[in-house]
Design an enzyme around this catalytic site. Sequence first.
Site, mmCIF file in Angstrom:
data_model
loop_
_atom_site.group_PDB
_atom_site.id
_atom_site.type_symbol
_atom_site.label_atom_id
_atom_site.label_comp_id
_atom_site.label_asym_id
_atom_site.label_seq_id
_atom_site.Cartn_x
_atom_site.Cartn_y
_atom_site.Cartn_z
ATOM 1 N N ASP A 35 0.823 -1.202 0.000
ATOM 2 C CA ASP A 35 0.000 0.000 0.000
ATOM 3 C C ASP A 35 0.865 1.262 0.000
ATOM 4 O OD1 ASP A 35 -2.595 1.423 0.458
ATOM 5 O OD2 ASP A 35 -1.652 1.931 2.366
ATOM 6 N N GLU A 64 1.134 -0.463 -5.144
ATOM 7 C CA GLU A 64 0.228 0.651 -5.416
ATOM 8 C C GLU A 64 1.097 1.909 -5.365
ATOM 9 O OE1 GLU A 64 -3.438 3.264 -3.594
ATOM 10 O OE2 GLU A 64 -1.879 2.372 -2.366
#
Length: 728
Positions: A405, A458
């Site tokens: 993330d 990401e």
Amino acid sequence: MSDRIDRDVINALIAGHFADPFSVLGMHQTTAGLEVRALLPDATEVWVIEPKTGRKVGKLECIDSRGFFSGVLPRRKNFFRYQLAVVWHGQQNLIDDPYRFGPLIQEMDAWLLSEGTHLRPYETLGAHADTMDGVTGTRFSVWAPNAQRVSVVGQFNYWDGRRHPMRLRKESGIWELFIPGAQHGQLYKFEMIDAHGKLRIKADPYAFEAQMRPETASLICGLPEKVVQTEERKQANRFDAPVSIYEVHLGSWRRHTDNNFWLSYRELADQLIPYVKWMGFTHLELLPVNEHPFDGSWGYQPTGLYAPTRRFGTRDDFRYFINAAHQAGLNVILDWVPGHFPSDDFGLADFDGTKLYEHSDPREGYHQDWNTLIYNYGRREVSNYLVGNALYWIERFGIDALRVDAVASMIYRDYSRKEGEWIPNEFGGRENLEAIEFLRNTNRILGEQVSGAVSMAEESTDFAGVSRPQDMGGLGFWYKWNLGWMHDTLDYMKLDPVHRQYHHDKLTFGMLYNYTENFVLPLSHDEVVHGKKSILDRMPGDAWQKFANLRAYYGWMWAFPGKKLLFMGNEFAQGREWNHDASLDWHLLEGGDNWHHGVQRLVRDLNHTYRHHKALHELDFDAYGFEWLVVDDNERSVLIFVRRDKVGNEIIVASNFTPVPRHDYRFGINQPGKWREIVNTDSMHYHGSNTGNGGVVHSDEIASHGRQHSLSLTLPPLATIWLVREGE
């Protein structure tokens, strides 16, 4: 009593301020003989017992009424195994003395932990069931180099920090203690006097299970057994494999209708997994399941990095869930958050009274957007804690991939910061060199230790080489989310079709950089929250046009180069934004067949067709796998391309992004012959207008678009069609 213990030492020990309990407690050789000392608050009588015979060897004298006992054992010269018979409140208890056991952590482990190169620190640190000298119990260890004293507190000692102070291994800053009788399932924490003399009670950073919020204790829980990586699961992650990911928040996929409570891991195994398999997805991605205190963080602010959340059951229940996914042929991706952690008192923040896991300067260590703290990747023990965690989920739970993330927030020091709010690196630049090295090292170790498992980033900037090898200057991820593609295509789709001709490049631009990374095309949870609307609700027009636009978009996405990711609810066109506190709107699929059923059937058919035809996935990252046939017809908002497999088999993909059917639309092709329509998003099966080509079309020897042969098609309104060549 000879070698009498100084009264100040006894006072400090009882007050919980003495840092070296093993120098006082336990069995010691003194000038008067073999002496045993024990700190046993509230005890009234203590005897030393010979375990083999049960015979009393000697009585300990109460030196301090607060619980300090000591006694010289007559006729004993050599150290021996012993137990203590302790009378508390009139009841005698036979216990093993924690302070008769030697150092726990092996020198090599201590050295590797200090160097930050211990591949599996969780095998040493934390709480582990053990048997020492025939005694069963639990060995505890925690890294807190600046603490003045650390004790284990828990259900086994009345949460009393005086009873079990730990041994400091000065060479590593690790405190350790073996507690006989501490059992599986009991709660515990670490109580410490920190660097500034303040009392802190901390959860175990390496706890394998933890309590559910609002409680915060760790649970004694054995290290889970390793899960074998199968060849099938490894193959499913390959660059040439079909990868279609269903992204799920376990707490809101479906809930109990009577009380809105979560489904358990085992209930999800029975309901979610068969559904994902039936829908044709290949991978199941879970929003973070690490223990976290705040539901509204969706798991992205973890406090228990090694503990699956108890919201849905036990750790073994979670392992059952993953195994069920594997049995169904699904690979499992875990969202992993090594970028930041919350500032809750019981967690990593100010762990031993210093900025141990985070940076001391808030310009480096504080994340303004999320009110969280940023890991100090330059500290070896911290990066080791995180790298070990990546291996832990893959090796011990069978996780097949980690999706990392917010990578951009890790690799840029000025991420979301104004001038003066960040500190340049040693070369004056904005890159976080320590974070970059941490990511490269993590990916390198994954490749070496668990080959076949992969990582996905990401990453929202144009940082070069995110999914390129470290020796090429890359970060070493296997895949990168293509957020640029996602933003461009959604911006295009929300336009009224009459305006799309002026923004044709939003659909074509992605191919200009398509081969710079190994991309995943994500329609993730981030795109259906915070006022962005649902994917369906972004589509223009009346209800019919909204659904037609969405179906055309999905047809385009599933054929475009790159692996696929779809957040739950989008597969049946949920109309409202995602709400983490409620179930998806499954009622939309109740009653008679409707537009939502149509989208659901389309996504299912797209998945199964995508998996069946290698041309749609085998060469996602090879220029031979894609070719434009029509790229410049912006006036009619038509785009046509070819997908190709390694041996040259082609699939033609044609999209018409206006509500006007295009009859007799001719375009040049590479391979003449008979072509069958295998997907038509305007089919009545999906609640479209059923405009199409009657199933089969034949090419003509008519030149078009610089090619000798061509097809003449009917392009349905707001639709995408796929055609596969069936022969001459």
